[in-house]
Design a protein around this motif. Structure first.
Motif, PDB file in Angstrom:
ATOM      1  N   GLN A   1      26.829   4.170 -39.647  1.00 40.50           N
ATOM      2  CA  GLN A   1      26.240   3.381 -40.721  1.00 40.50           C
ATOM      3  C   GLN A   1      26.454   4.041 -42.078  1.00 40.50           C
ATOM      4  OE1 GLN A   1      22.120   2.846 -39.765  1.00 40.50           O
ATOM      5  NE2 GLN A   1      22.554   1.653 -37.945  1.00 40.50           N
ATOM      6  N   SER A   2      26.756   3.216 -43.060  1.00 38.96           N
ATOM      7  CA  SER A   2      26.864   3.665 -44.446  1.00 38.96           C
ATOM      8  C   SER A   2      26.695   2.442 -45.333  1.00 38.96           C
ATOM      9  CB  SER A   2      28.215   4.313 -44.712  1.00 38.96           C
ATOM     10  OG  SER A   2      28.295   4.741 -46.057  1.00 38.96           O
ATOM     11  N   ALA A   3      25.647   2.450 -46.155  1.00 34.38           N
ATOM     12  CA  ALA A   3      25.401   1.323 -47.054  1.00 34.38           C
ATOM     13  C   ALA A   3      24.528   1.777 -48.219  1.00 34.38           C
ATOM     14  CB  ALA A   3      24.707   0.184 -46.305  1.00 34.38           C
ATOM     15  N   PHE A   4      24.709   1.111 -49.361  1.00 35.66           N
ATOM     16  CA  PHE A   4      23.839   1.360 -50.512  1.00 35.66           C
ATOM     17  C   PHE A   4      23.751   0.106 -51.352  1.00 35.66           C
ATOM     18  CE2 PHE A   4      27.967   2.057 -52.327  1.00 35.66           C
ATOM     19  CZ  PHE A   4      27.859   1.627 -53.636  1.00 35.66           C
TER      20      PHE A   4
ATOM     21  N   LYS B   1      31.178   6.546 -69.623  1.00 32.25           N
ATOM     22  CA  LYS B   1      31.912   5.467 -68.976  1.00 32.25           C
ATOM     23  C   LYS B   1      31.397   5.214 -67.561  1.00 32.25           C
ATOM     24  CE  LYS B   1      36.117   5.070 -71.488  1.00 32.25           C
ATOM     25  NZ  LYS B   1      37.394   4.453 -71.319  1.00 32.25           N
ATOM     26  N   ILE B   2      31.103   6.262 -66.808  1.00 29.74           N
ATOM     27  CA  ILE B   2      30.606   6.066 -65.444  1.00 29.74           C
ATOM     28  C   ILE B   2      29.205   5.492 -65.520  1.00 29.74           C
ATOM     29  CG2 ILE B   2      29.909   7.182 -63.294  1.00 29.74           C
ATOM     30  CD1 ILE B   2      32.148   9.187 -63.680  1.00 29.74           C
ATOM     31  N   ILE B   3      28.989   4.394 -64.793  1.00 31.86           N
ATOM     32  CA  ILE B   3      27.684   3.753 -64.783  1.00 31.86           C
ATOM     33  C   ILE B   3      26.844   4.400 -63.683  1.00 31.86           C
ATOM     34  CG2 ILE B   3      26.435   1.587 -64.590  1.00 31.86           C
ATOM     35  CD1 ILE B   3      29.110   0.174 -65.306  1.00 31.86           C
ATOM     36  N   ARG B   4      25.746   5.021 -64.075  1.00 29.89           N
ATOM     37  CA  ARG B   4      24.856   5.679 -63.119  1.00 29.89           C
ATOM     38  C   ARG B   4      23.675   4.753 -62.830  1.00 29.89           C
ATOM     39  NH1 ARG B   4      27.181   9.400 -66.334  1.00 29.89           N
ATOM     40  NH2 ARG B   4      27.983  11.285 -65.346  1.00 29.89           N
TER      41      ARG B   4
ATOM     42  N   TYR C   1      18.536   0.396 -51.691  1.00 28.25           N
ATOM     43  CA  TYR C   1      18.768   0.936 -50.357  1.00 28.25           C
ATOM     44  C   TYR C   1      19.823   2.024 -50.462  1.00 28.25           C
ATOM     45  CZ  TYR C   1      19.976   1.441 -45.478  1.00 28.25           C
ATOM     46  OH  TYR C   1      20.208   1.977 -44.235  1.00 28.25           O
ATOM     47  N   ASN C   2      19.549   3.174 -49.849  1.00 35.16           N
ATOM     48  CA  ASN C   2      20.497   4.292 -49.840  1.00 35.16           C
ATOM     49  C   ASN C   2      20.069   5.281 -48.748  1.00 35.16           C
ATOM     50  OD1 ASN C   2      22.720   5.814 -50.718  1.00 35.16           O
ATOM     51  ND2 ASN C   2      21.495   6.932 -52.206  1.00 35.16           N
TER      52      ASN C   2
ATOM     53  N   SER D   1      25.153   8.709 -55.054  1.00 31.42           N
ATOM     54  CA  SER D   1      24.373   9.656 -55.859  1.00 31.42           C
ATOM     55  C   SER D   1      23.963   9.015 -57.184  1.00 31.42           C
ATOM     56  CB  SER D   1      25.185  10.913 -56.150  1.00 31.42           C
ATOM     57  OG  SER D   1      24.542  11.689 -57.146  1.00 31.42           O
ATOM     58  N   PRO D   2      22.653   8.807 -57.412  1.00 32.61           N
ATOM     59  CA  PRO D   2      22.216   8.260 -58.700  1.00 32.61           C
ATOM     60  C   PRO D   2      22.419   9.260 -59.844  1.00 32.61           C
ATOM     61  CG  PRO D   2      20.320   8.744 -57.313  1.00 32.61           C
ATOM     62  CD  PRO D   2      21.534   8.973 -56.480  1.00 32.61           C
ATOM     63  N   GLN D   3      22.555  10.534 -59.535  1.00 37.57           N
ATOM     64  CA  GLN D   3      22.790  11.545 -60.574  1.00 37.57           C
ATOM     65  C   GLN D   3      24.209  11.467 -61.137  1.00 37.57           C
ATOM     66  OE1 GLN D   3      21.356  12.483 -57.503  1.00 37.57           O
ATOM     67  NE2 GLN D   3      19.324  12.320 -58.410  1.00 37.57           N
ATOM     68  N   THR D   4      25.198  11.192 -60.270  1.00 35.77           N
ATOM     69  CA  THR D   4      26.593  11.153 -60.709  1.00 35.77           C
ATOM     70  C   THR D   4      27.142   9.738 -60.845  1.00 35.77           C
ATOM     71  OG1 THR D   4      27.479  11.247 -58.463  1.00 35.77           O
ATOM     72  CG2 THR D   4      27.053  13.366 -59.575  1.00 35.77           C
TER      73      THR D   4
END
Length: 127
Positions: free
Chosen positions: A4-7, A20-23, A29-30, A36-39
């Motif tokens: 399983q892998s989902a977010f 530019k990267i949208i955090r 769900y994660n 990673s919400p940090q990166t």
């Protein structure tokens, strides 16, 4: 048991930035913690075929969103203006290997994105 892998994540808070990267910081769900919400990066742990979807909403024309995989552009968003908002969306299926990274970038920075913008992904099947 099947791998399983989902977010599923939302921007969650207005964060004016020229990054530019949208955090996306609001986790819907994660459970496997592959996003990673940090990166702002999703990191593949289970090799396989994945589907990613996004919708970015803004009150001003801030450019568009782009889906990237290991620094390679996968998809420019489809962009429309609707009811005073600009919407950029996309959906893609990618074959990923362990350690691959997937993320969204805003072409002109994230200033102006609404808090309801979202990004999600899930494993279709392992290979």
């Amino acid at each position: 048991m099947q791998p399983q892998s989902a977010f599923s994540v939302r921007l969650g808070e207005y964060n004016p930035s020229s990054d530019k990267i949208i955090r996306f910081r609001h986790i819907v769900y994660n459970e496997q913690n592959h996003y990673s919400p940090q990166t702002g990066l999703f990191t593949c742990v289970i090799p396989g075929l994945y589907q990613f979807s996004f919708l970015c909403s803004a009150f001003v024309d801030v450019g568009s969103a782009e889906l990237l995989h290991n620094n390679e552009l996968v998809q420019h968003s489809f962009k429309v203006s609707e009811g005073g908002r600009y919407l950029s969306s996309g959906d893609a299926v990618l074959r990923l290997q362990t350690g691959d990274k997937v993320w969204l970038e805003a072409t002109d920075g994230i200033t102006g994105l609404t808090t309801t913008s979202f990004f999600s992904g899930h494993l279709l099947f392992a290979v």
